[in-house]
Enzyme design. Structure first.
Site, mmCIF file in Angstrom:
data_model
loop_
_atom_site.group_PDB
_atom_site.id
_atom_site.type_symbol
_atom_site.label_atom_id
_atom_site.label_comp_id
_atom_site.label_asym_id
_atom_site.label_seq_id
_atom_site.Cartn_x
_atom_site.Cartn_y
_atom_site.Cartn_z
ATOM 1 N N LYS A 38 0.850 -1.192 0.000
ATOM 2 C CA LYS A 38 0.000 0.000 0.000
ATOM 3 C C LYS A 38 0.882 1.237 0.000
ATOM 4 C CE LYS A 38 -2.230 1.879 3.635
ATOM 5 N NZ LYS A 38 -2.254 3.354 3.605
ATOM 6 N N ASP A 66 -3.534 4.291 -2.057
ATOM 7 C CA ASP A 66 -4.425 4.822 -1.010
ATOM 8 C C ASP A 66 -4.386 6.349 -1.042
ATOM 9 O OD1 ASP A 66 -5.895 5.178 1.329
ATOM 10 O OD2 ASP A 66 -4.230 4.630 2.650
ATOM 11 N N LYS A 68 -7.294 8.293 -1.456
ATOM 12 C CA LYS A 68 -8.537 8.819 -0.844
ATOM 13 C C LYS A 68 -9.055 10.045 -1.589
ATOM 14 C CE LYS A 68 -7.482 7.233 3.884
ATOM 15 N NZ LYS A 68 -6.062 6.835 3.806
ATOM 16 N N PHE A 69 -9.340 9.888 -2.872
ATOM 17 C CA PHE A 69 -9.827 11.022 -3.660
ATOM 18 C C PHE A 69 -11.171 11.526 -3.127
ATOM 19 C CE2 PHE A 69 -7.480 8.873 -7.353
ATOM 20 C CZ PHE A 69 -6.357 9.657 -7.190
ATOM 21 N N ASP A 71 -13.476 14.977 -4.317
ATOM 22 C CA ASP A 71 -13.614 16.248 -5.036
ATOM 23 C C ASP A 71 -14.888 16.149 -5.866
ATOM 24 O OD1 ASP A 71 -13.006 18.716 -6.457
ATOM 25 O OD2 ASP A 71 -10.907 18.379 -5.951
ATOM 26 N N THR A 130 -10.969 6.771 10.856
ATOM 27 C CA THR A 130 -10.943 6.258 12.233
ATOM 28 C C THR A 130 -10.367 7.277 13.209
ATOM 29 O OG1 THR A 130 -8.919 5.124 11.618
ATOM 30 C CG2 THR A 130 -10.907 3.795 11.720
ATOM 31 N N ARG A 221 3.540 -0.576 10.473
ATOM 32 C CA ARG A 221 4.696 -0.544 11.366
ATOM 33 C C ARG A 221 5.064 -1.864 12.048
ATOM 34 N NH1 ARG A 221 2.205 4.509 14.223
ATOM 35 N NH2 ARG A 221 0.412 3.297 13.515
HETATM 36 O O1 C5P Z 1 1.500 1.141 10.826
HETATM 37 P P1 C5P Z 1 0.056 0.749 10.810
HETATM 38 O O2 C5P Z 1 -0.152 -0.761 10.762
HETATM 39 O O3 C5P Z 1 -0.744 1.409 11.885
HETATM 40 O O4 C5P Z 1 -0.453 1.304 9.403
HETATM 41 C C1 C5P Z 1 -1.801 1.257 9.037
HETATM 42 C C2 C5P Z 1 -1.970 1.880 7.683
HETATM 43 O O5 C5P Z 1 -3.355 1.955 7.378
HETATM 44 C C3 C5P Z 1 -1.433 3.298 7.558
HETATM 45 O O6 C5P Z 1 -0.961 3.437 6.208
HETATM 46 C C4 C5P Z 1 -2.640 4.170 7.781
HETATM 47 O O7 C5P Z 1 -2.562 5.389 7.099
HETATM 48 C C5 C5P Z 1 -3.724 3.315 7.173
HETATM 49 N N1 C5P Z 1 -5.065 3.566 7.680
HETATM 50 C C6 C5P Z 1 -5.408 3.492 9.021
HETATM 51 N N2 C5P Z 1 -6.689 3.722 9.414
HETATM 52 C C7 C5P Z 1 -7.621 4.017 8.520
HETATM 53 C C8 C5P Z 1 -7.290 4.093 7.173
HETATM 54 C C9 C5P Z 1 -5.990 3.862 6.785
HETATM 55 O O8 C5P Z 1 -4.565 3.203 9.855
HETATM 56 N N3 C5P Z 1 -8.863 4.199 8.908
#
Ligand code: C5P
Length: 251
Positions: A38, A66, A68-69, A71, A130, A221
């Protein structure tokens, strides 16, 4: 959904960095293990389409772009056409952009992919970020609880013809029941039992997320921040063994 290549497994690793060399190194190390990678706004804002191509390289697995458009429909359609040559496996928009905007994104993805001779990207929508809770939503004029708004926007997304939504692990079981078996439900906020939760508040384990009805998991992460990212990915995938079959929505 059957027109798409099947994924190796449902795990998409989030390569969250603005450093091109780091993203390429992660893609190289993890590309043969995970189902997909991603790439999000941070990376795309720094490196654009050329950066995505550089990361995709030879052996990269499918990409979830990802961005997220959100507009007016005409602009979103143009943005979708602009990224279509990158052949993302999945791209996304904000459901709050409304039915016409989502439909314009889906139509543009289909038309441009057909013109280029590529498979149509899966087009999914973010319902409610979230990072927002009930009081935050009230300040924007949405009086109903976040959970109700998520269900409302998810139903609108599927009604517009899109392939699915991004949702939190907390929402996945209810959305699976609401939306039926075909919808893609892509879940971030997933943590192996032994991993720190960091800033994710509503976490579940990878296996629990799949059992609840998620079709794809986005994990960043716990993999990219590990001393040995490949080993961390392998451990997560071992935990999923037996759950990660190739059901159609995952394709
Ligand atoms: O590092 P981690 O596992 O927390 O990464 C989660 C990924 O999912 C990040 O790229 C974050 O931007 C994305 N994301 C999220 N919550 C959302 C939508 C996307 O954590 N509601």
């Amino acid at each position: 959904m059957s027109d798409m290549l099947a994924l190796r497994n449902p795990l998409f690793v989030a390569l969250d960095t603005n450093d091109l060399r780091t993203a390429r190194a992660w893609a190289h190390e993890l590309g043969s293990l995970v189902g997909g990678i991603k790439l999000g706004l941070e990376f795309f804002s720094a490196h654009g389409a050329a950066g995505v191509r550089a990361v995709m390289g030879a052996d990269a697995p499918p990409v979830f772009l990802d961005l997220k458009f959100h507009d007016i429909p005409n602009t979103v359609a143009g943005a979708v056409r602009a990224v279509a040559p990158l052949a993302p496996h999945i791209l996304n928009v904000h459901a709050a952009g409304g039915r016409a905007m989502m439909r314009a994104a889906l139509d543009a993805a289909g038309e441009e992919a057909a013109r280029l001779g590529l498979p149509r990207p899966k087009v999914i929508a973010v319902t409610v970020l979230t990072s927002l809770d009930d009081p935050d939503m009230q300040t924007t004029g949405v009086a109903s609880p976040v959970f109700d708004q998520v269900r409302r926007l998810a139903a609108l997304t599927l009604d517009a013809g899109l392939d699915g939504v991004v949702c939190s692990p907390r929402e996945v079981a209810v959305l699976r029941a609401d939306l039926g078996g075909e919808a893609m439900l892509i879940t971030p906020g997933v943590r192996p039992d032994d991993a720190p939760t960091q800033d994710q508040k509503r976490v579940t384990t990878p296996a629990q997320a799949l059992r609840s009805g998620a079709t794809h998991l986005v994990i960043g992460r716990p993999i990219t921040g590990a001393a040995n990212p490949a080993e961390a990915a392998r451990r997560i995938l071992a935990d999923l063994d037996g759950l990660a079959g190739d059901k159609d929505p995952r394709a």
